[in-house]
Design an enzyme around this catalytic site. Structure first.
Site, PDB file in Angstrom:
ATOM      1  N   CYS A 119       0.817  -1.231   0.000  1.00 53.00           N
ATOM      2  CA  CYS A 119       0.000   0.000   0.000  1.00 53.00           C
ATOM      3  C   CYS A 119       0.849   1.279   0.000  1.00 53.00           C
ATOM      4  O   CYS A 119       0.316   2.367  -0.214  1.00 53.00           O
ATOM      5  CB  CYS A 119      -0.956   0.001   1.182  1.00 53.00           C
ATOM      6  SG  CYS A 119      -1.987  -1.473   1.230  1.00 53.00           S
ATOM      7  N   HIS A 252      -3.054   7.029   2.588  1.00 48.80           N
ATOM      8  CA  HIS A 252      -3.540   5.759   2.041  1.00 48.80           C
ATOM      9  C   HIS A 252      -4.958   5.541   2.558  1.00 48.80           C
ATOM     10  O   HIS A 252      -5.235   5.715   3.744  1.00 48.80           O
ATOM     11  CB  HIS A 252      -2.604   4.638   2.478  1.00 48.80           C
ATOM     12  CG  HIS A 252      -3.144   3.278   2.198  1.00 48.80           C
ATOM     13  ND1 HIS A 252      -3.680   2.934   0.986  1.00 48.80           N
ATOM     14  CD2 HIS A 252      -3.243   2.169   2.992  1.00 48.80           C
ATOM     15  CE1 HIS A 252      -4.092   1.678   1.030  1.00 48.80           C
ATOM     16  NE2 HIS A 252      -3.828   1.199   2.238  1.00 48.80           N
ATOM     17  N   ASN A 282     -10.219  -0.163   0.247  1.00 43.74           N
ATOM     18  CA  ASN A 282      -8.754  -0.074   0.241  1.00 43.74           C
ATOM     19  C   ASN A 282      -8.246  -0.680  -1.068  1.00 43.74           C
ATOM     20  O   ASN A 282      -8.357  -1.894  -1.269  1.00 43.74           O
ATOM     21  CB  ASN A 282      -8.225  -0.839   1.459  1.00 43.74           C
ATOM     22  CG  ASN A 282      -6.710  -0.834   1.551  1.00 43.74           C
ATOM     23  OD1 ASN A 282      -6.014  -0.485   0.604  1.00 43.74           O
ATOM     24  ND2 ASN A 282      -6.201  -1.249   2.698  1.00 43.74           N
TER      25      ASN A 282
HETATM   26  O1  UT7 Z   1      -3.718  -1.462   3.627  1.00 38.77           O
HETATM   27  C1  UT7 Z   1      -2.852  -1.646   4.685  1.00 38.77           C
HETATM   28  C2  UT7 Z   1      -3.304  -0.933   5.855  1.00 38.77           C
HETATM   29  N1  UT7 Z   1      -4.388  -1.651   6.492  1.00 38.77           N
HETATM   30  C3  UT7 Z   1      -5.029  -1.050   7.456  1.00 38.77           C
HETATM   31  O2  UT7 Z   1      -4.772   0.095   7.740  1.00 38.77           O
HETATM   32  C4  UT7 Z   1      -6.050  -1.833   8.253  1.00 38.77           C
HETATM   33  C5  UT7 Z   1      -5.866  -1.535   9.709  1.00 38.77           C
HETATM   34  N2  UT7 Z   1      -6.836  -2.168  10.587  1.00 38.77           N
HETATM   35  C6  UT7 Z   1      -8.149  -1.851  10.586  1.00 38.77           C
HETATM   36  O3  UT7 Z   1      -8.590  -1.048   9.769  1.00 38.77           O
HETATM   37  C7  UT7 Z   1      -9.049  -2.443  11.635  1.00 38.77           C
HETATM   38  O4  UT7 Z   1      -8.257  -3.115  12.576  1.00 38.77           O
HETATM   39  C8  UT7 Z   1     -10.096  -3.417  11.045  1.00 38.77           C
HETATM   40  C9  UT7 Z   1     -11.123  -2.634  10.262  1.00 38.77           C
HETATM   41  C10 UT7 Z   1      -9.435  -4.456  10.179  1.00 38.77           C
HETATM   42  C11 UT7 Z   1     -10.847  -4.118  12.187  1.00 38.77           C
HETATM   43  O5  UT7 Z   1     -11.438  -3.159  13.062  1.00 38.77           O
HETATM   44  P1  UT7 Z   1     -11.290  -3.332  14.630  1.00 38.77           P
HETATM   45  O6  UT7 Z   1     -12.029  -2.222  15.251  1.00 38.77           O
HETATM   46  O7  UT7 Z   1      -9.831  -3.476  14.933  1.00 38.77           O
HETATM   47  O8  UT7 Z   1     -12.095  -4.667  14.900  1.00 38.77           O
HETATM   48  P2  UT7 Z   1     -11.600  -5.996  15.603  1.00 38.77           P
HETATM   49  O9  UT7 Z   1     -10.635  -6.721  14.754  1.00 38.77           O
HETATM   50  O10 UT7 Z   1     -11.201  -5.671  17.013  1.00 38.77           O
HETATM   51  O11 UT7 Z   1     -12.941  -6.836  15.666  1.00 38.77           O
HETATM   52  C12 UT7 Z   1     -14.020  -6.440  16.513  1.00 38.77           C
HETATM   53  C13 UT7 Z   1     -15.135  -7.442  16.388  1.00 38.77           C
HETATM   54  C14 UT7 Z   1     -14.697  -8.883  16.545  1.00 38.77           C
HETATM   55  O12 UT7 Z   1     -15.702  -9.583  17.240  1.00 38.77           O
HETATM   56  P3  UT7 Z   1     -15.543  -9.910  18.793  1.00 38.77           P
HETATM   57  O13 UT7 Z   1     -14.290 -10.714  18.931  1.00 38.77           O
HETATM   58  O14 UT7 Z   1     -15.441  -8.563  19.478  1.00 38.77           O
HETATM   59  O15 UT7 Z   1     -16.801 -10.648  19.131  1.00 38.77           O
HETATM   60  C15 UT7 Z   1     -14.649  -9.389  15.127  1.00 38.77           C
HETATM   61  O16 UT7 Z   1     -14.844 -10.780  15.043  1.00 38.77           O
HETATM   62  O17 UT7 Z   1     -15.718  -7.343  15.067  1.00 38.77           O
HETATM   63  C16 UT7 Z   1     -15.786  -8.647  14.496  1.00 38.77           C
HETATM   64  N3  UT7 Z   1     -15.654  -8.503  13.051  1.00 38.77           N
HETATM   65  C17 UT7 Z   1     -16.708  -8.320  12.224  1.00 38.77           C
HETATM   66  N4  UT7 Z   1     -18.024  -8.244  12.453  1.00 38.77           N
HETATM   67  C18 UT7 Z   1     -18.826  -8.040  11.401  1.00 38.77           C
HETATM   68  C19 UT7 Z   1     -14.522  -8.497  12.307  1.00 38.77           C
HETATM   69  N5  UT7 Z   1     -14.800  -8.316  11.009  1.00 38.77           N
HETATM   70  C20 UT7 Z   1     -16.152  -8.203  10.919  1.00 38.77           C
HETATM   71  C21 UT7 Z   1     -17.043  -8.001   9.863  1.00 38.77           C
HETATM   72  N6  UT7 Z   1     -18.368  -7.920  10.137  1.00 38.77           N
HETATM   73  N7  UT7 Z   1     -16.620  -7.851   8.576  1.00 38.77           N
END
Ligand code: UT7
Length: 325
Positions: A119, A252, A282
């Protein structure tokens, strides 16, 4: 007379198939995977992304973006003397997508190569093109970010497959007597390979390992917020500028929360933040030139304004380019 490089035209292209969060949620539900528009919007700001048809490659998307950038620059393909394509989803193992794009543009002879910095690829590519122009190796470069990330998504993993999209952006970067690219600052740290990777490779006629994207989202999130601020400050210092000199911030386009966090750390009002992630998702190396072209064509960014581009991604790689349009 100091020789500078300056962007003379921008272009971009999105494949026509637009997939909203609701469309994707419906498709995933058929596979027994639960997600929702609400979750995706709240956590990322993404509302839709574009997916290319199966026979469309990165160089196809890059070609359309390049044609538009050439037209905006008032240039013909024959004027190009350097092609750099930033991509992590190349058409083939080799030759480079840049060489394939060169053929599609109907030109031959100039150097053409790909840059692989995920990226951050576009800020890496722009920095290399700027250096080649400043040392006299090129005068009119085509710098492209083009991706078909849909090919490497694991549609059984809801934590990643809702985040990415396909597309391409391009700029024509030309030798100039007045400054365009003011400073750049690039970095990588390979100890973070495992937090964001596509760990497959080709060997003995087979794909070994997993050829699908894997990401530790929270680890990437934390690192991204920190390094984006550092890279922006380093580029400003190299150019002898301050945050107050930035007219537009184009980070990005991965996650609205990261982008807004970066703007706040740089004490920039959110009106100065260019956002396309809601409509593009993205698109990795394509995200910055796509957002740049969008802002130029909508009349938001005007000639003479100062723009901070910032990339961050797998590797881990990160970097910033400060430029006057
Ligand atoms: O291109 C390179 C750069 N990439 C980035 O910058 C990405 C950086 N990271 C992020 O943008 C975020 O970490 C994400 C968007 C990937 C995830 O957001 P988050 O707030 O960190 O969520 P999380 O991983 O802590 O997940 C929270 C909850 C989890 O459930 P529990 O364990 O709390 O019950 C996940 O299982 O959300 C759940 N979850 C979803 N729920 C519905 C994860 N993905 C999904 C989904 N739909 N698609």
């Amino acid at each position: 007379m100091t020789l500078f490089s300056r962007i003379s035209g921008t272009g971009s292209y999105l494949p026509p198939r637009r997939v909203t969060n609701d469309d994707l949620a419906r498709e995933l539900a058929e596979r027994g995977i639960e997600t929702s528009d609400q979750w995706i919007v709240e956590r990322t700001g993404i509302r839709a992304r574009h997916f290319a048809e199966p026979d469309v490659t990165s160089s196809d998307l890059g070609l359309e973006a390049s044609k538009r950038a050439l037209e905006a620059a008032g240039r013909k393909a024959e004027d190009i003397d350097l092609i750099i394509v930033a991509t992590s989803t190349p058409d083939m193992v080799f030759p480079s997508s840049a060489a394939i794009l060169q053929r599609k543009l109907g030109i031959a002879g100039c150097p053409a190569f790909d840059i692989q910095a995920v990226c951050s690829g576009f800020v890496y590519a722009l920095t290399v093109a700027d250096a080649m122009i400043k040392t006299g190796s090129a005068r009119c470069a085509l710098v492209v970010g083009a991706e078909v990330f849909s090919r490497i998504l694991d549609f059984s993993d809801r934590t990643t497959c809702v985040l990415f999209g396909d597309g391409a952006g391009a700029v024509v970067l030309e030798a100039s007597e007045t400054p365009g690219i003011l400073a750049s600052d690039l970095h990588a740290d390979g100890k973070y390979v495992d937090i964001l990777s596509v760990p497959g490779h080709v060997s003995g006629g087979k794909v070994l390992g997993t050829p699908l994207l894997h990401m530790d989202g929270q680890a990437v999130f934390k690192l991204a917020v920190r390094v984006l601020e550092d890279a922006a400050r380093a580029a400003l210092a190299k150019a002898g500028k301050t945050e107050a000199d930035i007219d537009w911030l184009i980070p990005h386009q991965a996650n609205l929360r990261i982008m807004e966090g970066t703007a706040k750390k740089l004490k920039l009002p959110l009106e100065k933040l260019v956002v396309t992630v809601h409509d593009h998702g993205n698109t990795s190396a394509a995200s910055i030139p796509l957002a740049l072209d969008d802002a130029v064509r909508s009349g938001k960014i005007k000639k003479g304004e100062t723009v901070m581009l910032e990339g961050v991604g797998g590797g881990f790689t990160w970097g910033a380019v400060l430029l006057t349009l």
